[in-house]
Design a protein around this motif. Structure first.
Motif, short mmCIF file in Angstrom:
data_model
loop_
_atom_site.label_atom_id
_atom_site.label_comp_id
_atom_site.label_asym_id
_atom_site.label_seq_id
_atom_site.Cartn_x
_atom_site.Cartn_y
_atom_site.Cartn_z
N GLU A 258 0.83 -1.20 0.00
CA GLU A 258 0.00 0.00 0.00
C GLU A 258 0.87 1.25 0.00
OE1 GLU A 258 -2.46 -0.38 3.42
OE2 GLU A 258 -3.51 -2.17 2.68
N ASN A 259 2.19 1.09 -0.20
CA ASN A 259 3.12 2.21 -0.07
C ASN A 259 4.11 2.29 -1.21
OD1 ASN A 259 2.61 3.37 2.84
ND2 ASN A 259 2.52 1.14 3.03
N GLY A 260 3.69 1.87 -2.40
CA GLY A 260 4.50 2.09 -3.59
C GLY A 260 5.56 1.05 -3.85
N LEU A 261 5.51 -0.09 -3.16
CA LEU A 261 6.46 -1.17 -3.42
C LEU A 261 5.85 -2.22 -4.33
CD1 LEU A 261 7.96 -1.64 0.15
CD2 LEU A 261 8.76 -0.17 -1.71
N LEU A 262 6.68 -3.14 -4.77
CA LEU A 262 6.25 -4.20 -5.65
C LEU A 262 6.14 -5.50 -4.88
CD1 LEU A 262 8.73 -3.45 -8.58
CD2 LEU A 262 6.48 -2.44 -8.17
N THR A 263 5.10 -6.27 -5.16
CA THR A 263 5.00 -7.63 -4.65
C THR A 263 5.59 -8.54 -5.71
OG1 THR A 263 3.01 -7.09 -3.43
CG2 THR A 263 3.47 -9.41 -3.79
N PRO B 99 9.41 4.74 -4.05
CA PRO B 99 8.01 4.37 -3.88
C PRO B 99 7.03 5.32 -4.58
CG PRO B 99 8.73 5.59 -1.97
CD PRO B 99 9.91 5.53 -2.91
N HIS B 100 7.54 6.18 -5.50
CA HIS B 100 6.71 7.25 -6.06
C HIS B 100 5.99 6.84 -7.34
CE1 HIS B 100 8.85 9.85 -3.25
NE2 HIS B 100 9.98 9.37 -3.72
N TRP B 101 6.72 6.20 -8.28
CA TRP B 101 6.18 5.79 -9.57
C TRP B 101 5.56 6.95 -10.33
CZ3 TRP B 101 8.36 1.60 -10.95
CH2 TRP B 101 8.71 0.65 -9.98
N GLU B 102 6.43 7.92 -10.64
CA GLU B 102 6.00 9.10 -11.41
C GLU B 102 6.90 9.23 -12.63
OE1 GLU B 102 5.41 12.64 -9.08
OE2 GLU B 102 4.92 11.47 -7.29
N SER B 103 6.38 8.84 -13.77
CA SER B 103 7.19 8.79 -14.99
C SER B 103 7.43 10.16 -15.59
CB SER B 103 6.52 7.89 -16.03
OG SER B 103 5.25 8.38 -16.36
N ASP B 104 6.65 11.18 -15.16
CA ASP B 104 6.84 12.52 -15.74
C ASP B 104 7.84 13.35 -14.94
OD1 ASP B 104 5.32 12.93 -13.48
OD2 ASP B 104 3.82 14.22 -14.44
N ALA B 105 8.46 12.77 -13.93
CA ALA B 105 9.52 13.45 -13.18
C ALA B 105 10.83 13.39 -13.96
CB ALA B 105 9.69 12.81 -11.81
N ARG B 106 11.71 14.36 -13.71
CA ARG B 106 13.05 14.34 -14.28
C ARG B 106 14.04 14.85 -13.23
NH1 ARG B 106 11.08 11.30 -17.06
NH2 ARG B 106 11.09 11.10 -19.33
N VAL C 91 12.81 3.90 0.25
CA VAL C 91 12.30 2.54 0.06
C VAL C 91 12.15 1.83 1.39
CG1 VAL C 91 12.92 0.28 -0.86
CG2 VAL C 91 13.13 2.31 -2.31
N LEU C 92 13.12 1.99 2.27
CA LEU C 92 13.04 1.35 3.59
C LEU C 92 11.82 1.82 4.36
CD1 LEU C 92 14.21 -0.46 5.80
CD2 LEU C 92 15.54 1.50 6.59
N ASP C 93 11.53 3.12 4.31
CA ASP C 93 10.35 3.64 5.01
C ASP C 93 9.08 2.98 4.49
OD1 ASP C 93 11.90 5.30 6.57
OD2 ASP C 93 11.54 7.11 5.37
N ALA C 94 8.97 2.87 3.17
CA ALA C 94 7.79 2.23 2.58
C ALA C 94 7.73 0.75 2.95
CB ALA C 94 7.82 2.39 1.06
N MET C 95 8.88 0.11 2.96
CA MET C 95 8.96 -1.32 3.27
C MET C 95 8.50 -1.58 4.71
SD MET C 95 12.26 -3.64 2.35
CE MET C 95 12.02 -3.43 0.59
N GLU C 96 8.95 -0.76 5.63
CA GLU C 96 8.57 -0.95 7.03
C GLU C 96 7.08 -0.69 7.23
OE1 GLU C 96 11.37 1.47 9.23
OE2 GLU C 96 12.62 -0.29 9.59
#
Length: 513
Positions: free
Chosen positions: A286-291, A358-365, A395-400
Motif C-alpha cells: 500500500e506504499n508504492g512497493l512491488l510484490t 516508492p513514487h512511480w512518477e514517470s513525468d519526473a526528471r 524505500v526502507l520507510d515504505a517497506m517498514e
C-alpha cells in the motif's frame, strides 16, 4: 581420484555480461566479462542488441573456463541471472530478434500504460500481478514492439514470434535455438512482466489480451531451481545441465541467504534494489512497493518478497564520469567526496527515467538543487553518492510501513554490488537508515545466487542450509548519526524530490522529444 566439480553462473546485467565459476564453498574461481553497447535512439529510450549479448555470453563462458583451467565436464550445472524487465521479441524460425531488446530503464511505453490504465488508474492490474502499470515492466515493452515494428503483429498472431526476458532469450539459444531451443522462464522473471498472476504463478490471459500479446508468444513458467535442459548450440557447454534461473535481484537475495522472514538485502548496481523476504505470505503493498516472487525451489511453495526498485544509483556515478567529466573512473568519486564533510547543501535527485519506488512518477526528471557559489566538484561528488543512500531510505520507510502489518521488522541490511566497496557511502547509508549495514565476503551475490539455485537442482549443494553455511560477513557499518541530524537531512531530501515532479509536458516533448 574424481575431478573437482564447480558451478558456473551466467550473469547478464544491464551494462555487461559475466560468467563466474564457483567452488563448493561459494568462492569465486574465475570469471569472464564483456560490456555491451548502450543504445539511446531518443530521449528516454534505452536499447540493447540481443545478438551482441548472446555473442558475449559465448565469449565470457570461454574466458571463465580458460582462467579456471577446467572444461565443461567439471561443471555440475549452469545458472542464469539477468536484468529482469528487459524484453526481447524474436522469430522462432530464423532466431532473429525483430527489434532491439527494450531495456528496463526505457520510458517509451508511457502512452501504452496510460491507455491500459484508462479510468481505473495505474493500479488496474496490481491485485492480480503485484505491480503498478509502469514503463518499467516487460509486458508493455512487448506491446510496443508489436504495435510499432512492421509485420510484427501479424507474425505474432500467426504464431511465428516468441517473447521473453533476457533469461528466456539466452536459455532458448543455449539449448538449441531454432533447433529445439527450450522456451522457458522462471517465476521471478515472469513476475516482472505484468502478465503473471502473482498468487497462482500462471499467465493471465485477459491482461495479455489487453496488451495485444498472443499467448503463443509466452514462455512456460517454471521454478527457479530445476534442470530446464542441457547445452546444445553453445559448444563449450554442450550436455551441461542448465538448472537455475533467477532475476538479478532475486538472485542476490538468494546469494545473501535471506531465507528468513524479515531478512533484507540492498543491491547497489546500475540502480538499487531492496528486497525483504515475506515468506509464503503474499503482501500487497500500500506504499508504492512491488510484490514479487523471491524464489521457488523445485516443487516447494514459492517465497515472496516486497521490493523497492530505484532506477539510478551506480549509473549516476557513470553520469558524473562520462557526462560531466569530473572523474575518470568510478572509484575516484569517493576520493572527491571525502574531501568535504558534507554536501554543502546541494542535493541531486537523479530522476533520469522518472521516479521509481516508492513514487512511480514517470513525468519526473532529475534535478540539482541547493546550488551556491560555495559548491564545488567535491560537494557534487558527495551529493551524487548521498542520492543513493537517500533513495534507499525512502524505500526502507515504505517497506517498514507495508511489512508492519505482517509483523516483519528490519533490524539490519545486507548489501552487495559494485558500490559497496565505497566505504564513505556505506557509512552514510547506515547513518541515514539508522540500522547496521553488512557487507559479505563474496559481494558477487547475484551470480552466486544463480549458481546456488543451479547447484541445488543437481545436488551439488544440499539446499538452503549450505548457502547459509557458506555466507560470511566481511564488514559492518553501525549508524553514528543522531536522530535530529538524520531527520533534517531527510526533510531536505524530500524537498528536493518535490522539485522533480511534473517536468515532462508537451513543450518538453516538442523541443527535446
Amino acid at each position: 581420484m574424481s575431478e573437482q566439480m564447480y558451478v558456473m553462473a551466467i550473469d547478464q546485467g544491464t551494462t555487461s555480461t559475466r560468467a563466474i565459476i564457483f567452488d563448493h564453498d561459494g568462492q569465486i574461481v574465475s570469471n569472464g566479462q564483456r560490456e555491451h553497447e548502450q543504445i539511446f535512439p531518443r530521449s528516454g529510450w534505452v536499447e540493447h542488441d540481443p545478438q551482441e549479448i548472446w555473442a558475449n555470453v559465448r565469449k565470457v563462458v570461454g574466458e571463465a573456463l580458460v582462467e579456471a583451467e577446467i572444461n565443461r565436464h567439471q561443471l555440475a550445472a549452469v545458472g542464469i541471472t539477468n536484468q529482469r524487465e528487459t524484453a526481447v521479441v524474436w522469430d522462432k524460425t530464423t532466431g532473429e530478434p525483430v527489434y532491439n531488446a527494450i531495456v528496463w530503464q526505457d520510458t517509451r511505453t508511457q502512452k501504452i500504460c496510460d491507455r491500459l490504465a484508462g479510468d481505473e488508474g495505474a493500479d488496474k492490474y496490481k491485485e492480480r500481478v503485484g505491480l503498478p502499470l509502469a514503463t518499467y515492466f516487460a509486458g508493455p515493452k512487448v506491446a510496443w514492439i508489436l504495435e510499432n515494428v512492421d509485420g510484427a503483429k501479424e507474425k505474432a498472431e500467426a504464431g511465428d514470434l516468441l517473447m521473453g526476458t533476457i533469461d528466456t532469450w539466452l536459455l532458448w539459444n543455449m539449448t538449441g535455438g531454432t533447433n529445439g531451443g527450450i522456451h522457458v522462464t522462471d517465476v521471478t522473471n515472469a513476475s516482472r512482466t505484468m502478465l503473471m498472476n502473482i498468487d497462482t504463478l500462471d499467465w493471465n490471459e485477459e491482461i495479455a489480451a489487453d496488451m495485444g500479446i498472443p499467448m503463443s508468444m509466452l514462455p512456460e513458467i517454471r521454478s527457479s531451481s530445476e534442470v530446464y535442459g542441457k547445452g546444445r548450440r553453445q559448444g563449450l557447454l554442450i550436455d551441461t545441465p542448465i538448472a537455475g534461473i533467477l532475476g538479478d535481484q532475486q538472485a542476490a537475495t538468494f546469494g545473501q541467504a535471506c531465507f528468513e522472514v524479515g531478512q533484507a538485502k540492498n543491491t547497489y548496481g546500475t540502480g538499487n534494489f531492496m528486497l525483504i523476504n515475506t515468506g509464503e505470505d503474499l503482501i500487497r503493498s500500500e506504499n508504492g512497493l512491488l510484490t514479487t516472487v523471491a524464489y521457488k525451489i523445485g516443487d516447494n511453495k514459492p517465497v515472496y518478497a516486497l521490493e523497492g526498485s530505484i532506477a539510478v544509483t551506480g549509473s549516476l556515478v557513470q553520469w558524473v564520469r562520462d557526462n560531466l567529466g569530473l572523474i575518470s573512473s568510478a572509484p575516484e568519486i569517493e576520493d572527491l567526496a571525502s574531501q568535504v564533510d558534507d554536501n554543502g547543501g546541494a542535493y541531486i535527485v537523479p530522476a533520469f527515467s522518472g521516479l521509481f519506488a516508492p513514487h512511480w512518477e514517470s513525468d519526473a526528471r532529475g534535478v540539482f538543487v541547493g546550488l551556491t557559489r560555495y559548491i564545488n566538484k567535491n560537494h557534487i561528488a558527495r551529493a551524487a553518492l548521498e542520492a543513493t543512500a537517500f533513495q534507499s531510505r525512502e524505500v526502507l520507510d515504505a517497506m517498514e510501513a507495508d511489512a508492519e502489518k505482517a509483523g516483519v521488522e528490519l533490524s539490519e541490511l545486507k548489501v552487495d554490488g559494485g558500490m559497496v566497496a565505497n566505504e564513505l557511502l556505506m557509512q552514510f547509508q547506515a547513518d541515514i537508515l539508522g540500522v547496521p549495514v553488512i557487507r559479505p565476503k563474496v559481494i558477487e551475490t547475484t551470480a552466486l545466487g544463480a549458481a546456488y539455485a543451479a547447484g541445488i537442482a543437481v545436488g551439488f549443494w544440499n539446499g538452503e542450509q549450505d548457502v547459509i553455511d557458506n555466507w560470511a560477513e566481511d564488514k559492518r557499518w553501525e549508524p553514528t548519526m543522531d536522530e535530529e541530524t538524520r531527520e533534517r537531512y531527510i526533510r531536505l531530501w524530500v524537498k528536493a524530490v518535490e522539485r522533480t515532479r511534473g517536468w515532462m509536458d508537451e513543450d518538453v516533448d516538442a523541443l527535446y522529444g
